[in-house]
Design a protein around this motif. Structure first.
Motif, short mmCIF file in Angstrom:
data_model
loop_
_atom_site.label_atom_id
_atom_site.label_comp_id
_atom_site.label_asym_id
_atom_site.label_seq_id
_atom_site.Cartn_x
_atom_site.Cartn_y
_atom_site.Cartn_z
N UNK A 155 45.47 -25.58 21.08
CA UNK A 155 44.69 -26.56 21.70
C UNK A 155 44.85 -28.09 21.65
N UNK A 156 46.48 -27.96 21.33
CA UNK A 156 47.05 -29.17 21.61
C UNK A 156 48.78 -29.00 21.89
N UNK A 157 49.01 -29.98 22.54
CA UNK A 157 50.63 -29.58 23.46
C UNK A 157 52.09 -29.68 21.98
N UNK A 158 52.95 -29.05 22.31
CA UNK A 158 53.75 -28.46 21.53
C UNK A 158 53.89 -28.15 20.86
N UNK A 159 52.53 -27.31 20.22
CA UNK A 159 52.62 -26.14 19.06
C UNK A 159 52.97 -24.54 19.56
N UNK A 160 53.11 -24.45 20.93
CA UNK A 160 53.01 -22.70 21.16
C UNK A 160 53.61 -23.21 22.80
N UNK A 161 54.54 -22.29 23.29
CA UNK A 161 55.76 -22.08 23.94
C UNK A 161 53.93 -21.84 25.48
N UNK A 162 53.26 -22.21 25.09
CA UNK A 162 51.96 -21.38 26.47
C UNK A 162 51.82 -23.86 26.65
N UNK A 163 51.21 -23.99 25.83
CA UNK A 163 51.22 -25.60 26.18
C UNK A 163 51.58 -26.44 25.17
N UNK A 164 52.42 -26.45 26.21
CA UNK A 164 53.86 -28.07 26.28
C UNK A 164 53.28 -28.92 26.59
N UNK A 165 52.62 -29.24 27.26
CA UNK A 165 51.77 -30.43 27.62
C UNK A 165 50.64 -30.20 27.85
N UNK A 166 50.23 -32.01 27.96
CA UNK A 166 48.49 -31.95 28.11
C UNK A 166 48.04 -31.25 29.49
N UNK A 167 48.71 -30.88 30.76
CA UNK A 167 48.09 -30.53 31.44
C UNK A 167 48.46 -29.15 31.40
N UNK A 168 49.13 -28.13 30.40
CA UNK A 168 48.64 -27.36 30.04
C UNK A 168 47.86 -27.21 29.09
N UNK A 169 47.45 -27.90 28.06
CA UNK A 169 45.55 -27.28 27.06
C UNK A 169 45.17 -27.85 28.38
N UNK A 170 45.17 -28.29 29.44
CA UNK A 170 43.95 -28.81 30.54
C UNK A 170 43.32 -27.81 31.17
N UNK A 171 44.96 -26.39 32.15
CA UNK A 171 45.14 -25.32 32.18
C UNK A 171 44.18 -24.02 31.33
N UNK A 172 44.87 -24.35 30.13
CA UNK A 172 43.72 -23.82 29.39
C UNK A 172 42.61 -23.36 29.49
N UNK A 173 41.62 -24.94 28.93
CA UNK A 173 40.34 -25.09 29.46
C UNK A 173 39.93 -24.07 30.69
N UNK A 174 40.83 -24.61 31.89
CA UNK A 174 40.30 -24.48 32.79
C UNK A 174 40.08 -23.13 32.67
N UNK A 175 41.27 -21.79 32.99
CA UNK A 175 41.24 -21.00 32.51
C UNK A 175 39.49 -19.88 31.60
N UNK A 176 39.53 -20.35 30.55
CA UNK A 176 38.39 -20.24 29.23
C UNK A 176 37.10 -20.93 30.45
N UNK A 177 36.78 -22.01 31.45
CA UNK A 177 35.91 -21.85 32.34
C UNK A 177 35.62 -20.92 33.14
N UNK A 178 37.01 -20.60 34.01
CA UNK A 178 37.06 -19.62 35.22
C UNK A 178 36.77 -18.64 34.94
N UNK A 179 37.32 -18.12 33.59
CA UNK A 179 36.92 -16.51 33.13
C UNK A 179 35.35 -16.40 32.40
N UNK A 180 34.90 -17.59 32.22
CA UNK A 180 33.07 -17.33 32.20
C UNK A 180 32.95 -17.13 32.85
N UNK A 181 33.36 -17.83 33.67
CA UNK A 181 32.00 -18.34 35.03
C UNK A 181 32.32 -16.98 35.88
N UNK A 182 33.18 -16.16 35.73
CA UNK A 182 33.50 -15.28 36.46
C UNK A 182 32.59 -13.39 35.57
N UNK A 183 32.84 -14.17 34.41
CA UNK A 183 32.27 -13.02 33.65
C UNK A 183 30.48 -13.48 33.71
N UNK A 184 30.01 -14.40 34.16
CA UNK A 184 28.47 -14.99 33.81
C UNK A 184 28.36 -13.75 35.36
#
Length: 329
Positions: free
Chosen positions: A281-310
């Motif tokens: 959830x914060x940049x620089x802690x894991x290989x998946x979100x090294x920047x703020x932009x990648x954190x934003x993409x994590x939220x976009x992923x969740x938004x897209x996944x839940x929209x599709x599941x709905x």
């Protein structure tokens, strides 16, 4: 605990419950995943970000399940943020054991012992008991769910969970093998929920991974063989023959996750268990979100996944609701 379930152990759910989804968060300290495990080289700098995540979840109608480990339950800020959500019924809290940072400290810190199920049973029990009690005291509710850190179940874990009042385990990562690190091998385990055999019912909700492609039905037998051949899994994926999809925003593109959800629904999977690690959830802690932009993409992923599941009729749920539906089914 690591015994393969039989067909008659499959969990069935009350009419109208499935398909459902559960969002689990491995709520833990931040540490360098590329370095050896240590007792003290970690931080909790991402904890403030949990508040944003919780607000996001409430905005899309999801109650996340925070699987909390020892450093998190010792954090006043984490107790405040998560405790508020739990008290309002907007989140659940469960147990996640990272033995290398969880007292009592009696074992050598190494990769083998990072899997709690590899510890001597009395030490695994002592660590778990201290963590479970701290969680109940911090959040005012006895936890009913467990995820072993690093998915590290062991032969003594089942009796431990029974004795400690845990009703649901979500440690099995179907189709993955950690034996090269002295961890468990789940390659042959199903991705559908099942009851763990024993005197007291224990519901297993595996972390969801699916196989998709022309050879998906042979995935459990074929993929482990392909994984031992250089570049073979990539070729199989690109040609549409076989792909293993993890339902997590960490390393799985949104487009692949949507295909994975569709594959899970086509296979009549009743519960889709999503997961990720709170330090992402914060940049620089894991290989998946090294920047703020990648954190934003994590939220976009969740938004897209839940929209599709709905759109597909998948209802957000919690572990407690899944357990109630399984008992009723």
């Amino acid at each position: 605990m690591l015994t393969l379930p039989q067909a008659d152990q499959a969990a069935h759910f009350a009419s109208g419950f499935a398909p459902a989804s559960i969002l689990t968060v491995d709520t833990e300290e931040g540490f360098d995943w590329d370095k050896p495990f240590t007792r003290d080289q970690h931080d909790l700098t991402h904890v403030d970000r949990i508040a944003r995540f919780q607000s996001f979840c409430e905005g899309i109608g999801v109650a996340p399940v925070y699987l909390v480990d020892w450093p998190i339950v010792q954090s006043a800020k984490a107790r405040e943020i998560i405790g508020d959500a739990v008290s309002r019924g907007a989140a659940e809290v469960g147990v996640q054991l990272h033995p290398w940072v969880n007292p009592p400290f009696e074992e050598e810190v190494n990769t083998h012992n990072s899997f709690a199920g590899n510890l001597p049973p009395e030490l695994e029990r002592a660590k778990f008991s201290r963590l479970r009690d701290a969680i109940e005291e911090a959040f005012g509710t006895p936890p009913i769910s467990y995820r072993a850190g690093r998915y590290g179940l062991g032969p003594a874990t089942k009796s431990l969970l029974y004795d400690m009042g845990i009703k649901v385990d979500t440690s099995v990562r179907a189709y993955f093998d950690y034996s090269h690190q002295d961890g468990p091998n789940y390659e042959d385990f199903p991705n559908h929920p099942y009851w763990v055999a024993g005197e007291t019912p224990l519901l297993e909700l595996p972390v969801t991974s699916v196989y998709r492609g022309l050879l998906a039905s042979a995935g459990p037998q074929l993929f482990p063989k392909l994984a031992r051949i250089p570049r073979a899994p990539g070729v199989a994926s690109r040609t549409g023959l076989l792909e293993r999809v993890r339902l997590t925003p960490e390393g799985t593109p949104l487009s692949d996750a949507i295909k994975g959800i569709d594959a899970a629904l086509a296979a009549n999977l009743p519960v889709i268990v999503l997961s990720f690690h709170s330090p992402s959830l914060a940049p620089g802690n894991t290989p998946y979100t090294e920047t703020e932009e990648e954190v934003d993409r994590l939220y976009a992923w969740l938004d897209g996944v839940y929209a599709h599941m709905a759109r597909r009729g998948v209802t957000p749920s919690t572990i407690a609701q899944a357990l109630a539906a399984a008992n009723a089914g």
